[in-house]
Design a protein around this motif. Structure first.
Motif, PDB file in Angstrom:
ATOM      1  N   LEU A  69     -30.036  78.869  18.474  1.00 17.97           N
ATOM      2  CA  LEU A  69     -29.386  77.558  18.367  1.00 17.97           C
ATOM      3  C   LEU A  69     -27.918  77.738  18.010  1.00 17.97           C
ATOM      4  CD1 LEU A  69     -29.631  74.468  18.338  1.00 17.97           C
ATOM      5  CD2 LEU A  69     -30.252  74.625  15.920  1.00 17.97           C
ATOM      6  N   GLU A  70     -27.636  78.665  17.100  1.00 19.38           N
ATOM      7  CA  GLU A  70     -26.251  78.910  16.711  1.00 19.38           C
ATOM      8  C   GLU A  70     -25.433  79.405  17.899  1.00 19.38           C
ATOM      9  OE1 GLU A  70     -22.681  80.915  15.481  1.00 19.38           O
ATOM     10  OE2 GLU A  70     -24.409  81.944  16.368  1.00 19.38           O
ATOM     11  N   ALA A  71     -26.051  80.226  18.740  1.00 18.11           N
ATOM     12  CA  ALA A  71     -25.333  80.725  19.921  1.00 18.11           C
ATOM     13  C   ALA A  71     -25.000  79.592  20.875  1.00 18.11           C
ATOM     14  CB  ALA A  71     -26.181  81.784  20.627  1.00 18.11           C
ATOM     15  N   LEU A  72     -25.912  78.625  20.999  1.00 20.11           N
ATOM     16  CA  LEU A  72     -25.637  77.469  21.854  1.00 20.11           C
ATOM     17  C   LEU A  72     -24.505  76.615  21.284  1.00 20.11           C
ATOM     18  CD1 LEU A  72     -29.271  76.280  22.728  1.00 20.11           C
ATOM     19  CD2 LEU A  72     -27.627  77.335  24.286  1.00 20.11           C
ATOM     20  N   VAL A  73     -24.487  76.493  19.959  1.00 18.44           N
ATOM     21  CA  VAL A  73     -23.508  75.618  19.311  1.00 18.44           C
ATOM     22  C   VAL A  73     -22.131  76.266  19.235  1.00 18.44           C
ATOM     23  CG1 VAL A  73     -22.890  74.533  17.122  1.00 18.44           C
ATOM     24  CG2 VAL A  73     -25.232  74.371  17.967  1.00 18.44           C
ATOM     25  N   LEU A 111     -24.935  77.189  10.418  1.00 21.00           N
ATOM     26  CA  LEU A 111     -25.617  77.982  11.438  1.00 21.00           C
ATOM     27  C   LEU A 111     -24.920  79.321  11.645  1.00 21.00           C
ATOM     28  CD1 LEU A 111     -26.421  75.237  14.100  1.00 21.00           C
ATOM     29  CD2 LEU A 111     -28.098  76.561  12.802  1.00 21.00           C
ATOM     30  N   ALA A 112     -23.600  79.314  11.652  1.00 14.34           N
ATOM     31  CA  ALA A 112     -22.847  80.555  11.847  1.00 14.34           C
ATOM     32  C   ALA A 112     -23.134  81.544  10.724  1.00 14.34           C
ATOM     33  CB  ALA A 112     -21.360  80.257  11.933  1.00 14.34           C
ATOM     34  N   TYR A 113     -23.217  81.038   9.488  1.00  9.71           N
ATOM     35  CA  TYR A 113     -23.514  81.923   8.358  1.00  9.71           C
ATOM     36  C   TYR A 113     -24.931  82.474   8.453  1.00  9.71           C
ATOM     37  CZ  TYR A 113     -24.127  83.633   3.620  1.00  9.71           C
ATOM     38  OH  TYR A 113     -24.374  84.444   2.537  1.00  9.71           O
ATOM     39  N   LEU A 114     -25.891  81.599   8.732  1.00  7.46           N
ATOM     40  CA  LEU A 114     -27.287  82.035   8.806  1.00  7.46           C
ATOM     41  C   LEU A 114     -27.507  83.036   9.934  1.00  7.46           C
ATOM     42  CD1 LEU A 114     -29.132  78.637   8.193  1.00  7.46           C
ATOM     43  CD2 LEU A 114     -28.784  80.516   6.559  1.00  7.46           C
ATOM     44  N   ALA A 115     -26.770  82.879  11.036  1.00  2.00           N
ATOM     45  CA  ALA A 115     -26.939  83.765  12.185  1.00  2.00           C
ATOM     46  C   ALA A 115     -26.042  84.996  12.107  1.00  2.00           C
ATOM     47  CB  ALA A 115     -26.656  83.004  13.475  1.00  2.00           C
ATOM     48  N   SER A 116     -25.360  85.179  10.981  1.00  2.00           N
ATOM     49  CA  SER A 116     -24.468  86.332  10.782  1.00  2.00           C
ATOM     50  C   SER A 116     -23.399  86.406  11.863  1.00  2.00           C
ATOM     51  CB  SER A 116     -25.276  87.645  10.754  1.00  2.00           C
ATOM     52  OG  SER A 116     -26.195  87.637   9.692  1.00  2.00           O
ATOM     53  N   ASN A 117     -22.867  85.263  12.228  1.00  2.00           N
ATOM     54  CA  ASN A 117     -21.791  85.222  13.214  1.00  2.00           C
ATOM     55  C   ASN A 117     -20.567  85.922  12.624  1.00  2.00           C
ATOM     56  OD1 ASN A 117     -19.565  84.410  14.867  1.00  2.00           O
ATOM     57  ND2 ASN A 117     -20.724  82.643  15.560  1.00  2.00           N
ATOM     58  N   ALA A 166     -27.882  81.363   0.137  1.00  2.23           N
ATOM     59  CA  ALA A 166     -28.546  81.448   1.442  1.00  2.23           C
ATOM     60  C   ALA A 166     -28.514  82.875   1.969  1.00  2.23           C
ATOM     61  CB  ALA A 166     -27.868  80.508   2.439  1.00  2.23           C
ATOM     62  N   LYS A 167     -29.586  83.274   2.586  1.00  2.00           N
ATOM     63  CA  LYS A 167     -29.658  84.600   3.180  1.00  2.00           C
ATOM     64  C   LYS A 167     -29.648  84.461   4.706  1.00  2.00           C
ATOM     65  CE  LYS A 167     -32.232  86.867  -0.540  1.00  2.00           C
ATOM     66  NZ  LYS A 167     -33.451  87.641  -0.876  1.00  2.00           N
ATOM     67  N   PRO A 168     -28.788  85.209   5.366  1.00  2.89           N
ATOM     68  CA  PRO A 168     -28.796  85.170   6.845  1.00  2.89           C
ATOM     69  C   PRO A 168     -30.154  85.572   7.376  1.00  2.89           C
ATOM     70  CG  PRO A 168     -26.817  86.252   6.023  1.00  2.89           C
ATOM     71  CD  PRO A 168     -27.714  86.071   4.847  1.00  2.89           C
ATOM     72  N   VAL A 169     -30.527  84.944   8.464  1.00  6.08           N
ATOM     73  CA  VAL A 169     -31.814  85.240   9.086  1.00  6.08           C
ATOM     74  C   VAL A 169     -31.603  86.319  10.141  1.00  6.08           C
ATOM     75  CG1 VAL A 169     -32.735  82.936   8.688  1.00  6.08           C
ATOM     76  CG2 VAL A 169     -31.478  83.418  10.786  1.00  6.08           C
ATOM     77  N   SER A 170     -32.687  86.947  10.536  1.00  7.81           N
ATOM     78  CA  SER A 170     -32.622  87.947  11.593  1.00  7.81           C
ATOM     79  C   SER A 170     -33.453  87.468  12.754  1.00  7.81           C
ATOM     80  CB  SER A 170     -33.156  89.300  11.105  1.00  7.81           C
ATOM     81  OG  SER A 170     -34.547  89.207  10.817  1.00  7.81           O
ATOM     82  N   ARG A 171     -33.207  88.034  13.932  1.00  8.43           N
ATOM     83  CA  ARG A 171     -33.954  87.621  15.113  1.00  8.43           C
ATOM     84  C   ARG A 171     -35.439  87.919  14.969  1.00  8.43           C
ATOM     85  NH1 ARG A 171     -30.761  86.115  19.243  1.00  8.43           N
ATOM     86  NH2 ARG A 171     -28.557  86.652  19.115  1.00  8.43           N
ATOM     87  N   ALA A 172     -35.767  88.878  14.136  1.00 11.39           N
ATOM     88  CA  ALA A 172     -37.173  89.229  13.966  1.00 11.39           C
ATOM     89  C   ALA A 172     -37.912  88.228  13.089  1.00 11.39           C
ATOM     90  CB  ALA A 172     -37.278  90.623  13.348  1.00 11.39           C
TER      91      ALA A 172
END
Length: 393
Positions: free
Chosen positions: A308-312, A342-348, A384-390
């Motif tokens: 979702l973050e990549a889309l945004v 979203l950027a923070y959670l996705a480690s952008n 908040a902790k960034p999430v991983s794709r896994a």
């Protein structure tokens, strides 16, 4: 021409007839017809100009805006005549702009001739001759001036004598035999994908709205569509509004009074770099194919915080001559600071730059360490902790 005729036509120079038809959403039936006896007919003149004749006065297809678009990289001359009311007009568009328009309405006076823009020099002697004829014979001779001027400019006049062999007109049809039925097929295809993905219609009065609610988010998808039948164009796109409870919760924990309506607002056509306007069967087929192959995976991405973050935030901000790209603000009234969260959670890797850009835009040169922006970002860094794709859903 029969008495009391109503007709309009356009002449397009320096553009291939096939391209003219494609832009107007028309196809050539190849069936010869006398112009004016069918709704739309077209012919290629010996001088290379393509002419389209409509069997009604000021046909919707000669809408000024549409004619400006059609005239890009070419010249469009148009004319419309209604003998029943003695109203007539002619115009010329070139390279996306209306150059001149000449019109006559008998109810405005026998000598009336409205002129907009810079008309050709040929207009003056045509008008003088018409006024003299009216004075001598009493008929509305000015009525024919717009058509005569159009003929002078492009070499064509409906019902007039043509130089050389008479052009062969053929019937032109809309590209979609039933534009509403074609659009309905797209809507049903999209609805089928949504229903298969667990979306439901909660409001019978809004058949284009589909909703999916989970413990993590609520997503509303709108199938937006309309048609412009007179020019054979349909519009179809998808708008998705995502409200992620985790993202929303982080924002409220940081600043309780903050309220964002949505986490993300996305358009399907925009995501595919497409245009919501469909003007050819090929475009409709491509849209249907995308719905069948790519729509479901796109919906799945709405449930994945990283995707979702990549889309945004996937597209780099654009700058312009007056504003550098680094001035881009990542806050808006609908989604609040969700793009940054979203950027923070996705480690952008651009997160800190995005914060600086947003603060610069919002503070107007007067940063405030206690601003809502800094409260949100400090809360993210601390809690908040960034999430991983896994681990994303």
């Amino acid at each position: 021409m029969a008495m009391g005729y109503r007709v309009s036509w356009i002449s397009v120079a320096a553009k291939a007839g096939a391209n003219v038809l494609a832009e107007l959403g028309l196809t050539d039936s190849a069936q010869p017809v006398p112009p004016g006896t069918v709704p739309v007919a077209g012919a290629l003149l010996t001088n290379g100009t393509y002419v389209i004749v409509f069997s009604e006065f000021f046909h919707p297809m000669i809408d000024p805006l549409l004619m400006k678009v059609l005239s890009l990289n070419c010249i469009v001359v148009g004319c419309a005549e209604d003998e029943s009311t003695n109203a007539s007009m002619a115009f010329l568009c070139r390279d996306g702009a209306r150059v001149w328009t000449v019109s006559h309405v008998l109810s405005e006076g026998g000598d009336h001739l409205g002129i907009e823009g810079v008309a050709p020099r040929a207009l003056a002697p045509l008008l003088q001759a018409a006024l003299q004829s009216r004075a001598e014979h009493g008929h509305d001779a000015v009525f024919g001036v717009p058509a005569a001027l159009a003929e002078e400019v492009c070499g064509f006049r409906h019902g007039g004598r043509q130089n050389g062999p008479a052009p062969v007109f053929t019937r032109l049809d809309r590209k979609f035999a039933d534009i509403d039925a074609t659009l309905g097929e797209l809507v049903r295809a999209a609805a089928a994908v949504l229903q298969a993905a667990g979306y439901v219609q909660e409001d019978a009065s809004r058949p284009g709205l589909f909703t999916k609610t989970t413990e993590h988010e609520r997503i509303q998808v709108y199938l937006r569509h309309s048609t412009t039948p007179e020019i054979g164009v349909m519009y179809f796109d998808v708008r998705a509004e995502v409200c992620n409870r985790y993202v929303d919760g982080l924002m409220h924990q940081a600043v309780p009074q903050l309220h964002a309506t949505q986490t993300a607002v996305l358009r399907w056509s925009g995501a595919l770099d497409g245009d919501s306007a469909l003007t050819t069967p090929a475009e409709v087929a491509a849209c249907r194919s995308q719905l069948q192959s790519a729509f479901s995976p796109w919906l799945t991405r709405l449930h994945d915080l990283v995707a979702l973050e990549a889309l945004v935030n996937g597209r780099m901000p654009r700058g312009n001559a007056m504003e550098e790209a680094t001035q881009q603000c990542h806050y808006d009234g609908d989604t609040g600071y969700s793009r940054l969260i979203l950027a923070y959670l996705a480690s952008n890797p651009r997160f800190e730059d995005m914060v600086v850009q947003t603060e610069r835009a919002l503070s107007r040169g007067k940063p405030d360490p206690k601003s809502d922006l800094n409260k949100v970002c400090n809360h993210l860094r601390a809690h908040a902790k960034p999430v991983s794709r896994a681990t994303v859903r």
